[in-house]
Enzyme design. Structure first.
Site, PDB file in Angstrom:
ATOM      1  N   LYS A 273       0.858  -1.193   0.000  1.00 29.53           N
ATOM      2  CA  LYS A 273       0.000   0.000   0.000  1.00 29.53           C
ATOM      3  C   LYS A 273       0.886   1.233   0.000  1.00 29.53           C
ATOM      4  O   LYS A 273       1.773   1.370   0.844  1.00 29.53           O
ATOM      5  CB  LYS A 273      -0.900   0.034   1.238  1.00 29.53           C
ATOM      6  CG  LYS A 273      -1.756   1.309   1.311  1.00 29.53           C
ATOM      7  CD  LYS A 273      -2.733   1.285   2.479  1.00 29.53           C
ATOM      8  CE  LYS A 273      -2.200   1.870   3.751  1.00 29.53           C
ATOM      9  NZ  LYS A 273      -2.243   3.332   3.847  1.00 29.53           N
TER      10      LYS A 273
ATOM     11  N   ASP B 175      -3.604   4.325  -2.124  1.00 24.60           N
ATOM     12  CA  ASP B 175      -4.505   4.871  -1.093  1.00 24.60           C
ATOM     13  C   ASP B 175      -4.455   6.399  -1.111  1.00 24.60           C
ATOM     14  O   ASP B 175      -3.837   7.024  -0.253  1.00 24.60           O
ATOM     15  CB  ASP B 175      -4.085   4.317   0.271  1.00 24.60           C
ATOM     16  CG  ASP B 175      -5.044   4.685   1.383  1.00 24.60           C
ATOM     17  OD1 ASP B 175      -6.212   5.036   1.083  1.00 24.60           O
ATOM     18  OD2 ASP B 175      -4.636   4.616   2.552  1.00 24.60           O
ATOM     19  N   LEU B 176      -5.137   6.983  -2.101  1.00 22.00           N
ATOM     20  CA  LEU B 176      -5.122   8.450  -2.228  1.00 22.00           C
ATOM     21  C   LEU B 176      -6.436   9.088  -1.774  1.00 22.00           C
ATOM     22  O   LEU B 176      -6.558  10.314  -1.773  1.00 22.00           O
ATOM     23  CB  LEU B 176      -4.781   8.858  -3.675  1.00 22.00           C
ATOM     24  CG  LEU B 176      -3.397   8.389  -4.160  1.00 22.00           C
ATOM     25  CD1 LEU B 176      -3.143   8.814  -5.600  1.00 22.00           C
ATOM     26  CD2 LEU B 176      -2.286   8.906  -3.258  1.00 22.00           C
ATOM     27  N   LYS B 177      -7.393   8.281  -1.414  1.00 21.08           N
ATOM     28  CA  LYS B 177      -8.667   8.752  -0.818  1.00 21.08           C
ATOM     29  C   LYS B 177      -9.241   9.980  -1.528  1.00 21.08           C
ATOM     30  O   LYS B 177      -9.419  11.045  -0.934  1.00 21.08           O
ATOM     31  CB  LYS B 177      -8.476   9.057   0.674  1.00 21.08           C
ATOM     32  CG  LYS B 177      -8.110   7.854   1.527  1.00 21.08           C
ATOM     33  CD  LYS B 177      -8.157   8.170   3.014  1.00 21.08           C
ATOM     34  CE  LYS B 177      -7.836   6.981   3.885  1.00 21.08           C
ATOM     35  NZ  LYS B 177      -6.418   6.575   3.873  1.00 21.08           N
TER      36      LYS B 177
ATOM     37  N   HIS C 209     -11.687  12.699  -2.964  1.00 23.09           N
ATOM     38  CA  HIS C 209     -12.942  13.283  -2.475  1.00 23.09           C
ATOM     39  C   HIS C 209     -13.066  14.668  -3.094  1.00 23.09           C
ATOM     40  O   HIS C 209     -12.355  15.600  -2.703  1.00 23.09           O
ATOM     41  CB  HIS C 209     -12.900  13.389  -0.943  1.00 23.09           C
ATOM     42  CG  HIS C 209     -14.198  13.813  -0.321  1.00 23.09           C
ATOM     43  ND1 HIS C 209     -14.378  13.874   1.036  1.00 23.09           N
ATOM     44  CD2 HIS C 209     -15.385  14.188  -0.864  1.00 23.09           C
ATOM     45  CE1 HIS C 209     -15.607  14.278   1.311  1.00 23.09           C
ATOM     46  NE2 HIS C 209     -16.235  14.477   0.164  1.00 23.09           N
ATOM     47  N   ASP C 210     -13.958  14.811  -4.080  1.00 23.75           N
ATOM     48  CA  ASP C 210     -14.113  16.097  -4.779  1.00 23.75           C
ATOM     49  C   ASP C 210     -15.424  16.023  -5.549  1.00 23.75           C
ATOM     50  O   ASP C 210     -16.187  15.073  -5.372  1.00 23.75           O
ATOM     51  CB  ASP C 210     -12.899  16.313  -5.711  1.00 23.75           C
ATOM     52  CG  ASP C 210     -12.556  17.791  -5.881  1.00 23.75           C
ATOM     53  OD1 ASP C 210     -13.491  18.586  -6.153  1.00 23.75           O
ATOM     54  OD2 ASP C 210     -11.379  18.158  -5.745  1.00 23.75           O
TER      55      ASP C 210
ATOM     56  N   ASN D  44     -16.949  15.027 -11.341  1.00 27.33           N
ATOM     57  CA  ASN D  44     -16.147  15.161 -12.561  1.00 27.33           C
ATOM     58  C   ASN D  44     -14.645  15.117 -12.261  1.00 27.33           C
ATOM     59  O   ASN D  44     -13.863  14.488 -12.988  1.00 27.33           O
ATOM     60  CB  ASN D  44     -16.522  16.478 -13.252  1.00 27.33           C
ATOM     61  CG  ASN D  44     -15.856  16.616 -14.597  1.00 27.33           C
ATOM     62  OD1 ASN D  44     -16.015  15.760 -15.451  1.00 27.33           O
ATOM     63  ND2 ASN D  44     -15.090  17.693 -14.776  1.00 27.33           N
TER      64      ASN D  44
ATOM     65  N   THR E  97     -11.282   6.491  11.166  1.00 25.53           N
ATOM     66  CA  THR E  97     -11.265   5.992  12.554  1.00 25.53           C
ATOM     67  C   THR E  97     -10.745   7.038  13.532  1.00 25.53           C
ATOM     68  O   THR E  97     -10.854   6.872  14.737  1.00 25.53           O
ATOM     69  CB  THR E  97     -10.412   4.705  12.666  1.00 25.53           C
ATOM     70  OG1 THR E  97      -9.194   4.911  11.971  1.00 25.53           O
ATOM     71  CG2 THR E  97     -11.138   3.522  12.100  1.00 25.53           C
TER      72      THR E  97
ATOM     73  N   ARG F 140      -2.845  -6.556  14.324  1.00 23.00           N
ATOM     74  CA  ARG F 140      -1.642  -6.823  15.109  1.00 23.00           C
ATOM     75  C   ARG F 140      -1.518  -8.313  15.400  1.00 23.00           C
ATOM     76  O   ARG F 140      -2.367  -8.881  16.090  1.00 23.00           O
ATOM     77  CB  ARG F 140      -1.684  -6.061  16.452  1.00 23.00           C
ATOM     78  CG  ARG F 140      -1.504  -4.551  16.315  1.00 23.00           C
ATOM     79  CD  ARG F 140      -0.114  -4.207  15.816  1.00 23.00           C
ATOM     80  NE  ARG F 140       0.080  -2.782  15.585  1.00 23.00           N
ATOM     81  CZ  ARG F 140      -0.154  -2.132  14.442  1.00 23.00           C
ATOM     82  NH1 ARG F 140      -0.613  -2.788  13.385  1.00 23.00           N
ATOM     83  NH2 ARG F 140       0.095  -0.855  14.328  1.00 23.00           N
TER      84      ARG F 140
ATOM     85  N   GLN G  39      -2.657   2.255  17.389  1.00 24.83           N
ATOM     86  CA  GLN G  39      -3.929   1.634  17.011  1.00 24.83           C
ATOM     87  C   GLN G  39      -4.700   1.272  18.282  1.00 24.83           C
ATOM     88  O   GLN G  39      -4.183   0.596  19.164  1.00 24.83           O
ATOM     89  CB  GLN G  39      -3.688   0.371  16.164  1.00 24.83           C
ATOM     90  CG  GLN G  39      -3.013   0.636  14.830  1.00 24.83           C
ATOM     91  CD  GLN G  39      -3.977   1.177  13.783  1.00 24.83           C
ATOM     92  OE1 GLN G  39      -5.106   1.542  14.091  1.00 24.83           O
ATOM     93  NE2 GLN G  39      -3.524   1.261  12.545  1.00 24.83           N
TER      94      GLN G  39
ATOM     95  N   ARG H  80       3.505  -1.503  10.546  1.00 22.83           N
ATOM     96  CA  ARG H  80       4.630  -1.635  11.474  1.00 22.83           C
ATOM     97  C   ARG H  80       4.967  -3.044  11.943  1.00 22.83           C
ATOM     98  O   ARG H  80       6.172  -3.337  12.089  1.00 22.83           O
ATOM     99  CB  ARG H  80       4.410  -0.674  12.660  1.00 22.83           C
ATOM    100  CG  ARG H  80       4.637   0.783  12.254  1.00 22.83           C
ATOM    101  CD  ARG H  80       4.025   1.760  13.225  1.00 22.83           C
ATOM    102  NE  ARG H  80       2.560   1.750  13.120  1.00 22.83           N
ATOM    103  CZ  ARG H  80       1.749   2.489  13.866  1.00 22.83           C
ATOM    104  NH1 ARG H  80       2.263   3.308  14.767  1.00 22.83           N
ATOM    105  NH2 ARG H  80       0.449   2.427  13.695  1.00 22.83           N
TER     106      ARG H  80
HETATM  107  O1  C5P Z   1       1.538   0.323  11.012  1.00 25.82           O
HETATM  108  P1  C5P Z   1       0.082  -0.040  10.939  1.00 25.82           P
HETATM  109  O2  C5P Z   1      -0.148  -1.530  10.775  1.00 25.82           O
HETATM  110  O3  C5P Z   1      -0.726   0.539  12.071  1.00 25.82           O
HETATM  111  O4  C5P Z   1      -0.404   0.646   9.587  1.00 25.82           O
HETATM  112  C1  C5P Z   1      -1.752   0.632   9.180  1.00 25.82           C
HETATM  113  C2  C5P Z   1      -1.914   1.348   7.880  1.00 25.82           C
HETATM  114  O5  C5P Z   1      -3.307   1.436   7.617  1.00 25.82           O
HETATM  115  C3  C5P Z   1      -1.380   2.780   7.873  1.00 25.82           C
HETATM  116  O6  C5P Z   1      -0.966   3.058   6.529  1.00 25.82           O
HETATM  117  C4  C5P Z   1      -2.582   3.590   8.236  1.00 25.82           C
HETATM  118  O7  C5P Z   1      -2.540   4.889   7.725  1.00 25.82           O
HETATM  119  C5  C5P Z   1      -3.700   2.792   7.559  1.00 25.82           C
HETATM  120  N1  C5P Z   1      -5.013   2.994   8.150  1.00 25.82           N
HETATM  121  C6  C5P Z   1      -5.301   2.760   9.474  1.00 25.82           C
HETATM  122  N2  C5P Z   1      -6.552   2.965   9.970  1.00 25.82           N
HETATM  123  C7  C5P Z   1      -7.516   3.393   9.169  1.00 25.82           C
HETATM  124  C8  C5P Z   1      -7.261   3.631   7.811  1.00 25.82           C
HETATM  125  C9  C5P Z   1      -5.987   3.419   7.334  1.00 25.82           C
HETATM  126  O8  C5P Z   1      -4.427   2.348  10.216  1.00 25.82           O
HETATM  127  N3  C5P Z   1      -8.717   3.558   9.654  1.00 25.82           N
END
Ligand code: C5P
Length: 246
Positions: A38, A66-68, A70-71, A74, A130, A191, A200, A221
């Site tokens: 990603k 993952d550029l999300k 939103h606009d 068009n 989140t 995790r 998280q 991570r």
């Molecule tokens: O390092 P880690 O496993 O926490 O990375 C999770 C990835 O998922 C990061 O790129 C984070 O920006 C993304 N992400 C997230 N929670 C979200 C949406 C995206 O952790 N709700």
């Protein structure tokens, strides 16, 4: 046709660095141990499409862009269409952009894929970030609870041609019930047992998330901070092989 079954290993490794050399070293080191990578706004803003191409090619696995977006519809359509040239397996938009914007993104992915001659990328909608809690939603004029708002936006995404959504581990079960077996659920906040949750707050193990109904796991991570990222990714993938075959 782009399909879920095209990827046997559901792990997308989050390459969260603006450092091009570090990103390349990491993906080469991973050597395909993750099912995909990603790349997001930070990396794209630093290195643009050229950096994305280079890193995707070095990784040799599918790309989650993952550029999300939103606009207005068009503008999002134009961005999605052009983004197809970066050969993503899937890419993100915000469901809160509304029905016409979601539909425009879905249609543009089809057009973009026809132009490149590549597989049509999956359009994955982000529902409620989140980082937003009930008070934040209220501040922007949303009276619904975060869960109700997630369910509402997820249904909206599905009804307007999105292929899936990003959701938190604790939302998987209810969204799988709401949206049926084929809608793609992309899940961060994962995790492996015994690893550091970091920032998280609501985590699940890879096994728990897949058993609950996740389609793809975004893991950063626990893989990237491990001294041996390939071994970490392989160990997670191995732990999931029975679940994928079930
Ligand atoms: O390092 P880690 O496993 O926490 O990375 C999770 C990835 O998922 C990061 O790129 C984070 O920006 C993304 N992400 C997230 N929670 C979200 C949406 C995206 O952790 N709700």
């Amino acid at each position: 046709m782009n399909s879920l079954s095209a990827i046997a290993n559901p792990i997308f490794c989050a390459i969260d660095t603006p450092d091009l050399t570090a990103a390349q070293e990491l993906v080469v080191n991973l050597g395909g141990a993750a099912g995909g990578i990603k790349l997001g706004k930070e990396f794209f803003t630093a290195h643009g499409p050229a950096g994305i191409h280079q890193t995707r090619d070095a990784a040799g696995v599918p790309l989650f862009l993952d550029l999300k977006f939103h606009d207005i519809p068009n503008t999002v359509a134009g961005a999605v269409r052009i983004a197809c040239a970066m050969k993503p397996y899937m890419m993100t938009i915000h469901a809160s952009g509304g029905p016409a914007m979601i539909q425009a993104a879905a249609d543009a992915a089809t057009v973009g894929a026809q132009e490149t001659g590549l597989d049509r990328p999956l359009i994955i909608a982000v529902t409620v970030l989140t980082s937003l809690d009930q008070a934040d939603l209220k501040a922007v004029g949303v009276a619904a609870s975060p869960t109700d708002q997630v369910r509402r936006l997820a249904a909206l995404a599905q009804q307007n041609g999105a292929d899936g959504i990003v959701c938190s581990p604790l939302e998987i079960e209810i969204l799988r019930q709401d949206l049926g077996p084929d809608f793609v659920l992309v899940v961060p906040g994962i995790r492996p047992f015994g690893t550091d949750a970091g920032d998280q707050k609501r985590v699940m193990t890879p096994e728990e998330a897949m058993q609950a109904g996740a389609s793809h796991l975004v893991i950063g991570r626990p893989i990237t901070q491990n001294p041996d990222p390939a071994a970490a990714a392989s160990a997670i993938a191995d732990s999931l092989s029975n679940i994928r075959q079930a």
